[in-house]
Design a protein around this motif. Sequence first.
Motif, PDB file in Angstrom:
ATOM      1  N   ALA A 253      -2.699-147.830 -51.299  1.00  0.00           N
ATOM      2  CA  ALA A 253      -2.083-147.899 -52.623  1.00  0.00           C
ATOM      3  C   ALA A 253      -1.176-149.120 -52.729  1.00  0.00           C
ATOM      4  O   ALA A 253      -1.160-149.823 -53.753  1.00  0.00           O
ATOM      5  CB  ALA A 253      -1.285-146.625 -52.893  1.00  0.00           C
ATOM      6  N   GLN A 254      -0.426-149.383 -51.676  1.00  0.00           N
ATOM      7  CA  GLN A 254       0.432-150.563 -51.657  1.00  0.00           C
ATOM      8  C   GLN A 254      -0.391-151.832 -51.814  1.00  0.00           C
ATOM      9  O   GLN A 254      -0.036-152.747 -52.564  1.00  0.00           O
ATOM     10  CB  GLN A 254       1.230-150.580 -50.358  1.00  0.00           C
ATOM     11  N   ARG A 255      -1.514-151.886 -51.111  1.00  0.00           N
ATOM     12  CA  ARG A 255      -2.401-153.061 -51.205  1.00  0.00           C
ATOM     13  C   ARG A 255      -2.941-153.230 -52.623  1.00  0.00           C
ATOM     14  O   ARG A 255      -2.979-154.346 -53.159  1.00  0.00           O
ATOM     15  CB  ARG A 255      -3.561-152.916 -50.227  1.00  0.00           C
ATOM     16  N   LEU A 256      -3.349-152.120 -53.253  1.00  0.00           N
ATOM     17  CA  LEU A 256      -3.894-152.195 -54.609  1.00  0.00           C
ATOM     18  C   LEU A 256      -2.857-152.714 -55.597  1.00  0.00           C
ATOM     19  O   LEU A 256      -3.163-153.517 -56.481  1.00  0.00           O
ATOM     20  CB  LEU A 256      -4.381-150.809 -55.047  1.00  0.00           C
ATOM     21  N   SER A 263      -1.139-150.467 -61.431  1.00  0.00           N
ATOM     22  CA  SER A 263       0.112-149.727 -61.630  1.00  0.00           C
ATOM     23  C   SER A 263       0.240-148.672 -60.544  1.00  0.00           C
ATOM     24  O   SER A 263      -0.739-148.305 -59.883  1.00  0.00           O
ATOM     25  CB  SER A 263       0.114-149.052 -62.999  1.00  0.00           C
ATOM     26  N   ALA A 264       1.451-148.154 -60.371  1.00  0.00           N
ATOM     27  CA  ALA A 264       1.671-147.133 -59.350  1.00  0.00           C
ATOM     28  C   ALA A 264       0.819-145.901 -59.632  1.00  0.00           C
ATOM     29  O   ALA A 264       0.229-145.311 -58.715  1.00  0.00           O
ATOM     30  CB  ALA A 264       3.151-146.758 -59.289  1.00  0.00           C
ATOM     31  N   GLY A 272      -6.488-140.986 -53.989  1.00  0.00           N
ATOM     32  CA  GLY A 272      -6.672-139.558 -53.764  1.00  0.00           C
ATOM     33  C   GLY A 272      -5.515-138.659 -54.123  1.00  0.00           C
ATOM     34  O   GLY A 272      -5.612-137.434 -53.971  1.00  0.00           O
ATOM     35  N   TYR A 273      -4.394-139.197 -54.631  1.00  0.00           N
ATOM     36  CA  TYR A 273      -3.278-138.343 -55.044  1.00  0.00           C
ATOM     37  C   TYR A 273      -3.594-137.708 -56.395  1.00  0.00           C
ATOM     38  O   TYR A 273      -4.175-138.347 -57.278  1.00  0.00           O
ATOM     39  CB  TYR A 273      -1.990-139.158 -55.153  1.00  0.00           C
ATOM     40  N   GLU A 274      -3.201-136.465 -56.551  1.00  0.00           N
ATOM     41  CA  GLU A 274      -3.379-135.771 -57.817  1.00  0.00           C
ATOM     42  C   GLU A 274      -2.097-135.749 -58.632  1.00  0.00           C
ATOM     43  O   GLU A 274      -2.112-135.402 -59.816  1.00  0.00           O
ATOM     44  CB  GLU A 274      -3.862-134.344 -57.562  1.00  0.00           C
ATOM     45  N   SER A 275      -0.983-136.108 -57.995  1.00  0.00           N
ATOM     46  CA  SER A 275       0.311-136.093 -58.671  1.00  0.00           C
ATOM     47  C   SER A 275       1.031-137.416 -58.431  1.00  0.00           C
ATOM     48  O   SER A 275       1.268-137.794 -57.279  1.00  0.00           O
ATOM     49  CB  SER A 275       1.167-134.929 -58.152  1.00  0.00           C
ATOM     50  N   SER A 276       1.367-138.118 -59.508  1.00  0.00           N
ATOM     51  CA  SER A 276       2.093-139.379 -59.364  1.00  0.00           C
ATOM     52  C   SER A 276       3.512-139.123 -58.854  1.00  0.00           C
ATOM     53  O   SER A 276       4.088-139.962 -58.156  1.00  0.00           O
ATOM     54  CB  SER A 276       2.140-140.128 -60.693  1.00  0.00           C
ATOM     55  N   GLU A 289      11.631-147.663 -50.602  1.00  0.00           N
ATOM     56  CA  GLU A 289      11.918-147.936 -52.005  1.00  0.00           C
ATOM     57  C   GLU A 289      10.807-147.369 -52.877  1.00  0.00           C
ATOM     58  O   GLU A 289       9.677-147.188 -52.399  1.00  0.00           O
ATOM     59  CB  GLU A 289      12.032-149.445 -52.248  1.00  0.00           C
ATOM     60  N   PRO A 290      11.083-147.107 -54.160  1.00  0.00           N
ATOM     61  CA  PRO A 290      10.018-146.679 -55.069  1.00  0.00           C
ATOM     62  C   PRO A 290       8.950-147.771 -55.164  1.00  0.00           C
ATOM     63  O   PRO A 290       9.230-148.945 -54.879  1.00  0.00           O
ATOM     64  CB  PRO A 290      10.747-146.493 -56.408  1.00  0.00           C
ATOM     65  N   PRO A 291       7.740-147.422 -55.581  1.00  0.00           N
ATOM     66  CA  PRO A 291       6.642-148.403 -55.598  1.00  0.00           C
ATOM     67  C   PRO A 291       6.945-149.712 -56.313  1.00  0.00           C
ATOM     68  O   PRO A 291       6.718-150.794 -55.761  1.00  0.00           O
ATOM     69  CB  PRO A 291       5.515-147.635 -56.294  1.00  0.00           C
ATOM     70  N   HIS A 292       7.497-149.649 -57.540  1.00  0.00           N
ATOM     71  CA  HIS A 292       7.687-150.887 -58.294  1.00  0.00           C
ATOM     72  C   HIS A 292       8.711-151.807 -57.632  1.00  0.00           C
ATOM     73  O   HIS A 292       8.532-153.029 -57.606  1.00  0.00           O
ATOM     74  CB  HIS A 292       8.098-150.577 -59.750  1.00  0.00           C
ATOM     75  N   ARG A 293       9.763-151.234 -57.044  1.00  0.00           N
ATOM     76  CA  ARG A 293      10.768-152.071 -56.369  1.00  0.00           C
ATOM     77  C   ARG A 293      10.208-152.683 -55.091  1.00  0.00           C
ATOM     78  O   ARG A 293      10.464-153.849 -54.771  1.00  0.00           O
ATOM     79  CB  ARG A 293      12.001-151.231 -56.040  1.00  0.00           C
TER      80      ARG A 293
END
Length: 310
Positions: A253-256, A263-264, A272-276, A289-293
């Motif tokens: 996910a980080q690579r994508l 987007s996150a 494969g996550y069902e919940s953001s 840190e959160p994804p965007h940061r």
Amino acid sequence: MKNEGQSITRIIGLLRDKLTQLAPEPGKIPTAIEGVYIYRMDNDVRMDCFNDPCIGVLVQGDKRAIVADEEYRFKEGWYIAYGMDLPAISHITGASPKKPHLAMSIPLDRYIMSQLVTGVEKRPPPGNGASYKGLTAAKAGSELLDACLRLISLLDTPERIPVLAPMIIREIHYFLLIGPEGEDFRLLGTHETPNNQIAQAISWMRENYCSPFNLTELSRLVNMSQASLSRHFSRITGMSPLRFQKRLRLYEAQRLMLTEDKSAETAAFAVGYESSTQFNREYKRQFGEPPHRDIERLLVTGAVLGEEMV
């Protein structure tokens, strides 16, 4: 031993000159030999990534890596061999533009190992590999270093690469098998040993990380009991298979997000996550840190995800 030491010093010097010539700028540099890379870093750096199976030879500089909660230290003239896809935290230290970190890597092929194992069968049979953590590190002998020099020198005669490169890469695998740490590689190349089976399990998980985790299916695929698979998996990776799959998903996910501008939320569902919400929580736990940061920070520093610097 004196002649061996002199030979090693000479070959390292030739490798250093060659890599400096081929890598005038920092980064991970692909070569005309498939799967072979040159690395140069002019500054200290910390990397948190998954490593593909590979053999890395350090020609200049120092490095330490944390794999399965154990710390390893390497320096000039050492090799590092990741026998399977593994997460690691690596630190390159002491690098500068005047004295950059220099290394090269060659793919580690378990199939080649399995073919060559019969050629070293007169050696003591492999043990149970109870101390193996998926990573082997040792001083490189002159024969191994010379093979690396001959391999990288093929870049001067590209017409020879298709014929000679596979032969030299096979030779490098052989020197690992007969070297002081050869038992690690014999276990990887011997079918139905726990280390070989865990390597198979990890390869399958790397290709199927989006699928719901099923320990029963994974155990059947590698011909191990669930208890044995869980025990040996934790010994080698420092985590359970389920936690390992979560780590795989987070890295992908980080690579994508970094390389494909996803987007996150899109990246979370793609891996494969069902919940953001769950994704954001686990991402912060892993990367701090959160994804965007985290992505903003990586973009500022110019990091390249999933790119191990050997």
